[in-house]
Design a protein around this motif. Structure first.
Motif, PDB file in Angstrom:
ATOM      1  N   TYR A  60       0.826  -1.199   0.000  1.00 53.98           N
ATOM      2  CA  TYR A  60       0.000   0.000   0.000  1.00 53.98           C
ATOM      3  C   TYR A  60       0.868   1.259   0.000  1.00 53.98           C
ATOM      4  CZ  TYR A  60      -4.131  -2.808   1.191  1.00 53.98           C
ATOM      5  OH  TYR A  60      -5.159  -3.709   1.172  1.00 53.98           O
ATOM      6  N   GLU A  80      -4.304   3.051  -1.459  1.00 58.73           N
ATOM      7  CA  GLU A  80      -3.541   2.834  -2.678  1.00 58.73           C
ATOM      8  C   GLU A  80      -2.796   4.085  -3.128  1.00 58.73           C
ATOM      9  OE1 GLU A  80      -3.095   0.101  -5.008  1.00 58.73           O
ATOM     10  OE2 GLU A  80      -3.520  -0.932  -3.140  1.00 58.73           O
ATOM     11  N   GLY A  87      -9.787   7.982  -2.606  1.00 59.76           N
ATOM     12  CA  GLY A  87      -9.342   7.129  -3.696  1.00 59.76           C
ATOM     13  C   GLY A  87      -9.646   5.671  -3.415  1.00 59.76           C
ATOM     14  N   VAL A  88      -8.819   4.794  -3.965  1.00 58.47           N
ATOM     15  CA  VAL A  88      -8.992   3.355  -3.758  1.00 58.47           C
ATOM     16  C   VAL A  88      -8.389   2.979  -2.410  1.00 58.47           C
ATOM     17  CG1 VAL A  88      -8.433   1.056  -4.631  1.00 58.47           C
ATOM     18  CG2 VAL A  88      -8.943   2.918  -6.234  1.00 58.47           C
ATOM     19  N   TRP A  89      -9.173   2.272  -1.605  1.00 58.84           N
ATOM     20  CA  TRP A  89      -8.669   1.858  -0.295  1.00 58.84           C
ATOM     21  C   TRP A  89      -9.347   0.564   0.120  1.00 58.84           C
ATOM     22  CZ3 TRP A  89     -11.590   2.096   4.460  1.00 58.84           C
ATOM     23  CH2 TRP A  89     -12.899   2.583   4.312  1.00 58.84           C
ATOM     24  N   ASP A  90      -8.747  -0.130   1.068  1.00 59.97           N
ATOM     25  CA  ASP A  90      -9.285  -1.378   1.609  1.00 59.97           C
ATOM     26  C   ASP A  90      -9.484  -1.221   3.105  1.00 59.97           C
ATOM     27  OD1 ASP A  90      -9.127  -2.795  -0.882  1.00 59.97           O
ATOM     28  OD2 ASP A  90      -6.980  -3.026  -0.564  1.00 59.97           O
ATOM     29  N   THR A 123     -15.256   7.132   0.177  1.00 54.71           N
ATOM     30  CA  THR A 123     -15.726   6.271  -0.902  1.00 54.71           C
ATOM     31  C   THR A 123     -15.903   4.856  -0.353  1.00 54.71           C
ATOM     32  OG1 THR A 123     -13.473   5.712  -1.573  1.00 54.71           O
ATOM     33  CG2 THR A 123     -14.484   7.607  -2.639  1.00 54.71           C
ATOM     34  N   PRO A 125     -15.069   1.245   0.195  1.00 61.61           N
ATOM     35  CA  PRO A 125     -13.761   0.587  -0.001  1.00 61.61           C
ATOM     36  C   PRO A 125     -13.794  -0.419  -1.133  1.00 61.61           C
ATOM     37  CG  PRO A 125     -14.853  -0.253   1.967  1.00 61.61           C
ATOM     38  CD  PRO A 125     -15.656   0.928   1.509  1.00 61.61           C
ATOM     39  N   ARG A 126     -12.636  -0.621  -1.713  1.00 59.79           N
ATOM     40  CA  ARG A 126     -12.519  -1.633  -2.768  1.00 59.79           C
ATOM     41  C   ARG A 126     -12.823  -3.018  -2.214  1.00 59.79           C
ATOM     42  NH1 ARG A 126      -6.661  -2.125  -5.303  1.00 59.79           N
ATOM     43  NH2 ARG A 126      -6.238  -2.413  -3.066  1.00 59.79           N
ATOM     44  N   THR A 127     -12.298  -3.289  -1.015  1.00 60.36           N
ATOM     45  CA  THR A 127     -12.602  -4.536  -0.308  1.00 60.36           C
ATOM     46  C   THR A 127     -12.790  -4.225   1.171  1.00 60.36           C
ATOM     47  OG1 THR A 127     -10.254  -5.039   0.037  1.00 60.36           O
ATOM     48  CG2 THR A 127     -11.299  -6.014  -1.898  1.00 60.36           C
TER      49      THR A 127
END
Length: 360
Positions: A60, A80, A87-90, A123, A125-127
């Motif tokens: 990450y 990310e 942005g993109v995050w888990d 946002t 999360p991506r996962t």
């Protein structure tokens, strides 16, 4: 999705707590607990610390741990990019319960992340990973493998008022509408065995679980042409040979004309590369400064011999190398894997840092 994304500083952030230099753990009496068994007896805070360490082994841009009542449904986040929650995050949600997780444990957490995503706080999360030392119960585990079934079950308990604020139908309706469009395949989990396998790449693994260090690979052979990082200790050795043998050589090639000095130099370079192989191999397997602590202890063990009066730099060098073999350390975990040549090589590393000087 309404509202600006918050700055990360708006959330309560808990910095990582390094476990420190890897020390030897005294042998315990009785049976040893496996790493997986140790996870079972952690406190909730210790479990979060472990997951934080684990997440930091992943590629990450940044990993943050959040805590307290205001965590907004996020225990650990892996980002990310510098965009953070925008942005993109888990998301990694830590649940240290005495039993495996059931659907009733998951519904409030799913509601929470959907609520803050719908409001624009972050946002989606991506996962989103449920992290539990005893894993998931069969029902929840199978639901996660069937995202459509998971969504339908969540919407059902939401409609029945079994999750979310009991007296706020408007909010529940808003979350239901958002959930209808959400991809429930983001909800996942990892088994303790998977977590532990990945955690082995953390420099904290040896300290946390008191497991043996792996053996180092064979030492790298010294290259024909010295590396730039060899410059200082080689200069010191050229001084030793000038004093001992009357040579004027200031390079390995020039020293080839003196077989005895050349053979001695070859051995010293082998020792140095043993220590360098040792340092590089273990630097990511133990906490920061563990190897430096070992160097400090070697220096402490030889400095009195080093500081004594000697007839020559060659004598000082030989006596220091001999003294390094008598060092009996007890507190640094790396002593479980070092060998005689590594100790001699560390003396040349110390000379490279001007902490030892043969000709005075």
């Amino acid at each position: 999705m309404a509202g600006p994304y918050p700055a990360e500083a708006d959330l309560l952030s808990v910095p990582p707590e390094p476990l420190g230099v890897a020390l030897v753990v005294p042998a315990a009496q009785g049976p040893r607990f496996t790493p997986e068994a140790q996870l079972f007896i952690y406190t909730a805070a210790m479990w979060e610390e472990f997951i934080h360490e684990w997440a930091r082994t992943l590629p990450y841009h940044k990993v943050r741990r959040f805590g307290g009542a205001n965590d907004h449904g996020v225990d650990i986040a892996g980002f990310e990019s510098a965009a953070g929650f925008g942005g993109v995050w888990d998301c990694f949600q830590c649940k240290h319960y005495k039993d495996a997780l059931m659907p009733t444990d998951a519904w409030p957490e799913i509601y929470k992340v959907l609520r803050y995503a719908e409001s624009g706080y972050y946002t989606l999360p991506r996962t989103y990973h449920f992290m539990a030392p005893r894993g998931l119960g069969a029902t929840l585990d199978q639901m996660l493998l069937r995202p459509g079934e998971l969504k339908a079950a969540f919407l059902k308990v939401l409609a029945e008022g079994k999750v979310g604020p009991p007296n706020n139908n408007d909010e529940r309706d808003k979350i239901a509408a958002y959930a209808e469009t959400a991809d429930f395949s983001i909800f996942q989990s990892s088994t303790p065995a998977e977590l532990l396998e990945q955690h082995k790449s953390s420099p904290q693994h040896t300290v946390r679980f008191a497991v043996p260090l792996p053996a180092a690979p064979p030492a790298q052979s010294p290259p024909v042409e010295p590396a730039p990082e060899e410059a200082k200790y080689l200069e010191q050795l050229y001084d030793v040979y000038a004093e001992r043998f009357g040579t004027t050589a200031r390079s390995i090639e020039d020293l080839a004309e003196h077989p005895k000095a050349h053979a001695h130099l070859r051995s010293q370079r082998e020792y140095f590369y043993c220590a360098e192989t040792f340092r590089i191999f273990y630097r990511d397997k133990v906490p920061p400064m563990t190897f430096e602590n070992l160097q400090d202890q070697v220096h402490e063990g030889v400095k009195e011999i080093h500081d004594e009066d000697h007839t020559s730099g060659y004598e000082r060098l030989q006596k220091v190398l001999s003294a390094s073999q008598q060092i009996n350390l007890t507190t640094n975990a790396l002593i479980s894997v070092w060998q005689a040549r590594d100790k001699k090589g560390i003396c040349h590393q110390l000379a490279n840092d001007d902490r030892l000087r043969w000709c005075q």
